[in-house]
Enzyme design. Sequence first.
Site, PDB file in Angstrom:
ATOM      1  N   TRP A 172      27.474 -26.602  34.517  1.00 23.82           N
ATOM      2  CA  TRP A 172      28.520 -27.126  33.632  1.00 23.82           C
ATOM      3  C   TRP A 172      29.775 -26.277  33.753  1.00 23.82           C
ATOM      4  O   TRP A 172      30.891 -26.811  33.766  1.00 23.82           O
ATOM      5  CB  TRP A 172      28.026 -27.206  32.187  1.00 23.82           C
ATOM      6  CG  TRP A 172      26.860 -28.128  32.051  1.00 23.82           C
ATOM      7  CD1 TRP A 172      25.581 -27.800  31.701  1.00 23.82           C
ATOM      8  CD2 TRP A 172      26.850 -29.562  32.285  1.00 23.82           C
ATOM      9  NE1 TRP A 172      24.788 -28.928  31.701  1.00 23.82           N
ATOM     10  CE2 TRP A 172      25.535 -30.008  32.053  1.00 23.82           C
ATOM     11  CE3 TRP A 172      27.820 -30.479  32.667  1.00 23.82           C
ATOM     12  CZ2 TRP A 172      25.161 -31.360  32.192  1.00 23.82           C
ATOM     13  CZ3 TRP A 172      27.451 -31.813  32.810  1.00 23.82           C
ATOM     14  CH2 TRP A 172      26.141 -32.234  32.576  1.00 23.82           C
ATOM     15  N   ASP A 179      32.547 -24.017  25.573  1.00 23.13           N
ATOM     16  CA  ASP A 179      31.700 -25.201  25.647  1.00 23.13           C
ATOM     17  C   ASP A 179      30.391 -24.819  24.948  1.00 23.13           C
ATOM     18  O   ASP A 179      29.614 -24.027  25.467  1.00 23.13           O
ATOM     19  CB  ASP A 179      31.458 -25.566  27.118  1.00 23.13           C
ATOM     20  CG  ASP A 179      30.459 -26.711  27.286  1.00 23.13           C
ATOM     21  OD1 ASP A 179      29.898 -27.194  26.279  1.00 23.13           O
ATOM     22  OD2 ASP A 179      30.236 -27.123  28.451  1.00 23.13           O
ATOM     23  N   LYS A 188      23.233 -32.872  21.952  1.00 20.70           N
ATOM     24  CA  LYS A 188      22.230 -31.834  22.139  1.00 20.70           C
ATOM     25  C   LYS A 188      21.856 -31.106  20.866  1.00 20.70           C
ATOM     26  O   LYS A 188      20.824 -30.493  20.802  1.00 20.70           O
ATOM     27  CB  LYS A 188      22.677 -30.867  23.214  1.00 20.70           C
ATOM     28  CG  LYS A 188      22.818 -31.644  24.507  1.00 20.70           C
ATOM     29  CD  LYS A 188      22.936 -30.830  25.725  1.00 20.70           C
ATOM     30  CE  LYS A 188      23.159 -31.716  26.929  1.00 20.70           C
ATOM     31  NZ  LYS A 188      24.495 -31.541  27.491  1.00 20.70           N
TER      32      LYS A 188
HETATM   33  C1  LIG Z   1      25.267 -31.672  28.588  1.00 25.30           C
HETATM   34  C2  LIG Z   1      26.321 -30.679  28.775  1.00 25.30           C
HETATM   35  C3  LIG Z   1      27.620 -31.055  29.160  1.00 25.30           C
HETATM   36  C4  LIG Z   1      28.009 -32.474  29.484  1.00 25.30           C
HETATM   37  O1  LIG Z   1      28.112 -33.234  28.351  1.00 25.30           O
HETATM   38  P1  LIG Z   1      28.556 -34.766  28.418  1.00 25.30           P
HETATM   39  O2  LIG Z   1      28.782 -35.070  26.973  1.00 25.30           O
HETATM   40  O3  LIG Z   1      27.429 -35.523  29.024  1.00 25.30           O
HETATM   41  O4  LIG Z   1      29.787 -34.870  29.241  1.00 25.30           O
HETATM   42  C5  LIG Z   1      28.572 -30.058  29.248  1.00 25.30           C
HETATM   43  N1  LIG Z   1      28.269 -28.768  28.990  1.00 25.30           N
HETATM   44  C6  LIG Z   1      27.032 -28.381  28.627  1.00 25.30           C
HETATM   45  C7  LIG Z   1      26.765 -26.946  28.342  1.00 25.30           C
HETATM   46  C8  LIG Z   1      26.026 -29.335  28.511  1.00 25.30           C
HETATM   47  O5  LIG Z   1      24.791 -28.934  28.161  1.00 25.30           O
END
Ligand SMILES: *Cc1c(COP(=O)(O)O)cnc(C)c1O
Length: 356
Positions: free
Chosen positions: A99, A166, A190
């Site tokens: 990511w 993030d 998540k």
């Molecule tokens: C799942 C994830 C993403 C991507 O998220 P989307 O909403 O599918 O674009 C980005 N960063 C991390 C750390 C993730 O676990």
Amino acid sequence: MKKHNFSAGPCILAPQVIENTANAVRDLNGIGLSLIEISHRTKYFEPIMEEAQKNFKELIGAPDNYHVLFLGGGASLQFAMVPFNLMEKKAGYIETGVWAKKAIKEAKLFGEVEVLASSADSNFSYFPKNINIPSDLDYVHITTNNTIYGTEIHHDIDCPVTLVADMSSDIMSRPVDVTKYGMIYGGAQKNLGPAGVTFVLIREDILGKVSRQIPTMLDYRTHIKEGSMFNTPPVFAIYAVNETLKWMKQMGGVEKMYELNKAKAQLLYDEIDRNPMFMGTAEKESRSLMNICFVMAPEYKEKEAEFLEFAKSQGMEGLKGHRLVGGFRASTYNALPIESVKALIDCMREFEKKNA
Ligand SMILES: *Cc1c(COP(=O)(O)O)cnc(C)c1O
């Protein structure tokens, strides 16, 4: 039978979140209309949006000068929106997995990227320490939990420039000092709700410092000004996020989540370390509380598919590791009950009895 859901995302939600959201889809608060068939600009939906923003700020402990936005496009769109809005010349990135690499790729479209630290040298099995941060950067970007590799930074770093995080996969899993961040973002799917909405917590004063033109929809200021209602927001996902936030408040807030998450992770890591058939993949200090990655010990390597099959027969779902790491990944997000972790440990012990 309700399964033990270890899926990495979209993932398990608290039963009351599913129940209340399903009810709102049938009939929102007894108004005789479904949540998903009304205008977002009504007295029915507007209070839900406001409550979700308020609950988010309250739970994470954000001061008044931060705004909560609920946007579309996933965390992946934020990889581009962050540099679009914040990068004039140069930004620093910490490369801790897939990511982070995707975020770096987008940032390079807007200026110079300095990779301040990387754990690529060992397949991202640790979180780099003692990162040196120059002060001539527009911002620094960090991925606090690396969902695929099961590594996590367990504290908030001091950063001389704007820090952007993030937190897709560890949001509200541990208390954070919001004031150390200019912005925190992530996909909701998540730890906070279903897929379809992205949360952004942002301090307004970091904006308006770049010289480029920003399309209206991609400009954070648009969404701050319009309270995430510039265009039609994902009402269903926002409703479910608010239900999750309410559930977390009832449970005792982020501190309590942290306590439960530590207890769950400790149980499972202890078993991984004790059981001769399994071994962890992340370095101990960097082990994630949210995504617990492990593999079969080398001498039992050929038993991997068999263990997955056995775990499945015992009601375990979503345990297969990401193809880049292999083995197994048990995601132990906020809503996963400790009983599911104990059930997985029982599986591991039974498998050991049969095979070791
Ligand atoms: C799942 C994830 C993403 C991507 O998220 P989307 O909403 O599918 O674009 C980005 N960063 C991390 C750390 C993730 O676990």
